[in-house]
Design an enzyme around this catalytic site. Structure first.
Site, short mmCIF file in Angstrom:
data_model
loop_
_atom_site.label_atom_id
_atom_site.label_comp_id
_atom_site.label_asym_id
_atom_site.label_seq_id
_atom_site.Cartn_x
_atom_site.Cartn_y
_atom_site.Cartn_z
N HIS A 67 0.84 -1.19 0.00
CA HIS A 67 0.00 0.00 0.00
C HIS A 67 0.88 1.24 0.00
CE1 HIS A 67 0.33 1.75 4.13
NE2 HIS A 67 0.77 0.54 4.43
N CYS A 68 0.32 2.33 -0.51
CA CYS A 68 1.01 3.61 -0.48
C CYS A 68 0.17 4.57 0.36
CB CYS A 68 1.24 4.15 -1.89
SG CYS A 68 -0.27 4.41 -2.84
N ALA A 69 0.22 5.85 0.07
CA ALA A 69 -0.45 6.84 0.92
C ALA A 69 -1.96 6.77 0.84
CB ALA A 69 0.03 8.24 0.55
N PHE A 99 5.25 7.67 6.09
CA PHE A 99 5.65 6.39 5.51
C PHE A 99 7.16 6.20 5.64
CE2 PHE A 99 1.50 6.73 3.71
CZ PHE A 99 1.10 5.41 3.52
#
Length: 621
Positions: A25-27, A525
């Site tokens: 997953h990213c932001a 992150f």
């Protein structure tokens, strides 16, 4: 729907844990790599409450969630084994993919890296044709010879360039592949293809053909080479395979190409060209109209890649292609339809989006025009298709041809001017008619306009009247130094559509992100590519450095803060290497989003062209 329910529902709709090859997953989104995409209903996933939208890009099935994506990712980990180390290879093949789907994917992989240089060389070829016809340049001069060599070299050595992309696609040795292609265009080999010259290989007759500018033979050769290379590497000892395998590949594949793959590929290409010319000559008006009308529909489904080799082969075998004029006209027709929308719409922000889409379409990029405007409004898209058919019929009647490969755009117009100029005027008339007709019909027939309460390309009202208690008006300063880019212009549907919130994007000229507010870091992150903050007044700000940069896994980023840390405006958040990220093939355009947009009556963005970290970027009211 709470986080656990959302995670369970998403996992079920993507085919369950057994259908997931990997998950990161990213932001803002979950990025799935699926084993079998065909069993997943994209619309069903999009309809899940809590899912903003679904995108498919870079081989990933991307489920856009928003700020709560870490919680959803964690919840999926609680009910599966997907969030630990993935053991499946990302390169594993999809057994359920159709043969045609694999063919389209292959063609896309082979030709996409060459489109930019093809366009440049094609424009130069067209300009040279115009210059020689108008006597601006004399063909016998050294100036012409040099420019002609520049323009023709890509097409002459096309087998060498395709050898590179084919080797990458088929996971073969690139240098061996290039050597094989080089042998096919070697001067003495070309000389063997001259009339009256006989050739054999150890007594076996060889039917020699010229391989310069060809497409099919080299693709077949490198495919066979990749299979043989894998076979040899598995059976030869480690101490000798690094040099014995290349030698065997060269000695086997080059003669096989000259005796079998090459002649077969050339004959197939010539046969396709002959059939196509026969069909077009039967009724060029209908043929031109059908090609122009269907092209954008084919592009929507990715099926146009099946036709690209045909156009390339026509240019290689005949020096010209009858399909390209109709293809180009379809692009101009959609641009005209968007112009009609721009002139007609009463929505100021949608008018600005349409104006931008007109420009990008004229330069050959139709996705913002089609997906952001015409297809969304439906009627303008249909008008664009009809107008393209009219223009394509005109070009067909005039016998228009394309003389160089490359994306269709206003810059490529010279590439439709041949040695005699035949059909060029008809092509220009076809473009003009399609563009103007689409604009006029769209304006006068009209469409269901986008309400003023809907901004950008987001189809959901921002609920301006729903200002939440505890959220105050405030000014958000720029977290970066650079050039402002309208959000709808960036190459990411989730951000450009406004579904994640309103804001702006910045093309940075300095590799440092600073806090745009006094507040708290709510999302930091470890990869450093994205940071989320909540200001003291309640604004939720997402800064996503570059597009798809999560794939860099933290490389070229240095995170300066931790989650939960209190920061002041101007405090450093992330330091990153702009040039290194670009060199890795990623776009550094950075969206700055107010993710709780619906909490405000209005979001006013800066109208400056450039900003510094001390400048106002967004005002929340």
């Amino acid at each position: 729907m709470d986080t656990n329910q959302l995670a369970e529902k998403i996992l079920k709709e993507v085919g369950g844990e057994e259908n997931v090859q990997s998950l990161v997953h990213c932001a803002t989104r979950l990025r799935f790599k699926l084993k079998d995409r065909t069993i997943v209903d994209k619309n069903a996933v999009e309809s899940i409450p809590g899912v903003v939208t679904v995108m498919e890009s870079a081989g990933q099935f991307q489920v856009v969630i928003g700020n709560t994506v870490p919680e959803v990712y964690e919840a999926i980990g609680n009910i599966s084994n997907l969030t630990g180390d993935q053991t499946s290879s990302d390169n594993s093949s999809n057994e359920n993919e159709t043969i045609f789907g694999k063919f389209v994917d292959m063609i896309s992989s082979l030709f996409t890296p060459l489109l930019g240089v093809m366009a440049g060389a094609g424009i130069l070829k067209g300009l040279l044709s115009i210059a020689t016809t108008t006597k601006l340049i004399i063909p016998e001069t050294s100036t012409y010879i040099i420019l002609s060599a520049i323009a023709d070299s890509l097409f002459y050595f096309l087998p060498v360039l395709l050898a590179i992309t084919a080797a990458r696609k088929f996971k073969a040795n690139v240098f061996v592949a290039v050597t094989i292609a080089g042998a096919l265009v070697y001067p003495t080999i070309i000389g063997l293809a001259e009339p009256g010259v006989s050739a054999d290989f150890f007594g076996i007759p060889v039917v020699m053909v010229k391989y310069t500018s060809t497409v099919i033979p080299i693709i077949l050769s490198i495919y066979v080479m990749s299979i043989l290379e894998k076979f040899l590497n598995k059976r030869l000892h480690q101490s000798i395979k690094n040099f014995i395998t290349p030698m065997i590949l060269l000695v086997v594949v080059v003669p096989l190409t000259l005796m079998i793959f090459g002649p077969f590929g050339v004959y197939v290409g010539n046969a396709i060209a002959d059939v196509l010319i026969t069909v077009i000559n039967f009724n060029p008006i209908i043929a031109g109209a059908l090609i122009a009308a269907s092209w954008q529909i084919l592009v929507m489904f990715g099926l146009h890649w099946g036709i690209v080799p045909v156009m390339m082969n026509n240019i290689a075998t005949m020096g010209k292609d009858p399909l390209k004029p109709s293809v180009a006209i379809s692009v101009f027709a959609q641009a005209g339809a968007v112009l009609g929308v721009m002139l007609k719409t009463k929505n100021k922000e949608f008018k600005a989006l349409s104006a931008s889409a007109v420009v990008t379409a004229l330069f050959g990029i139709t996705e913002p025009a089609v997906y952001g405007v015409t297809l969304r409004l439906k009627r303008p898209f249909i008008i664009g298709v009809i107008s393209a058919a009219v223009g394509g019929g005109i070009a067909g009647y005039a016998g228009s041809m394309g003389y160089a490969a490359g994306p269709s755009s206003i810059l490529m117009i010279p590439a439709f001017y041949g040695p005699t100029g035949e059909g060029f005027v008809g092509f220009l008339i076809g473009i003009a008619v399609a563009f103007v007709l689409a604009a006029v019909l769209t304006y006068f027939i009209g469409f269901e306009d986008i309400p003023e309460t809907t901004t950008g390309t987001n189809e959901v009202s921002t609920a301006k009247t729903a200002t939440h208690v505890g959220v105050k008006s405030e000014m958000i300063s720029s977290p970066l130094t650079g050039d402002i880019v309208p959000l709808e212009n960036i190459n990411d549907k989730a951000f450009a559509s406004g579904t994640l919130g309103q804001g702006l994007a910045i093309s940075p000229t300095k590799g440092e992100v600073v806090s745009p507010v006094n507040g708290t870091v709510t999302m930091a992150f470890a990869t450093g590519h994205a940071v989320g903050l909540t200001s003291e007044n309640g604004a939720e700000v997402l800064i996503h450095i570059g597009l798809d940069t999560v794939q860099l896994d933290g490389k070229h980023f240095e995170l300066k803060v931790t989650q939960g840390q209190t920061v002041k405006a101007g405090d450093p958040l992330v330091v990153f290497d702009i040039e290194a990220i670009k060199a890795a093939g990623f776009d550094v355009t950075t969206p700055v989003i107010i993710t709780n947009t619906a909490n405000y009556e209005d979001v006013v963005v800066s109208d400056q062209a450039q900003v510094d970290t001390s400048d106002r970027l967004i005002t929340l009211l």
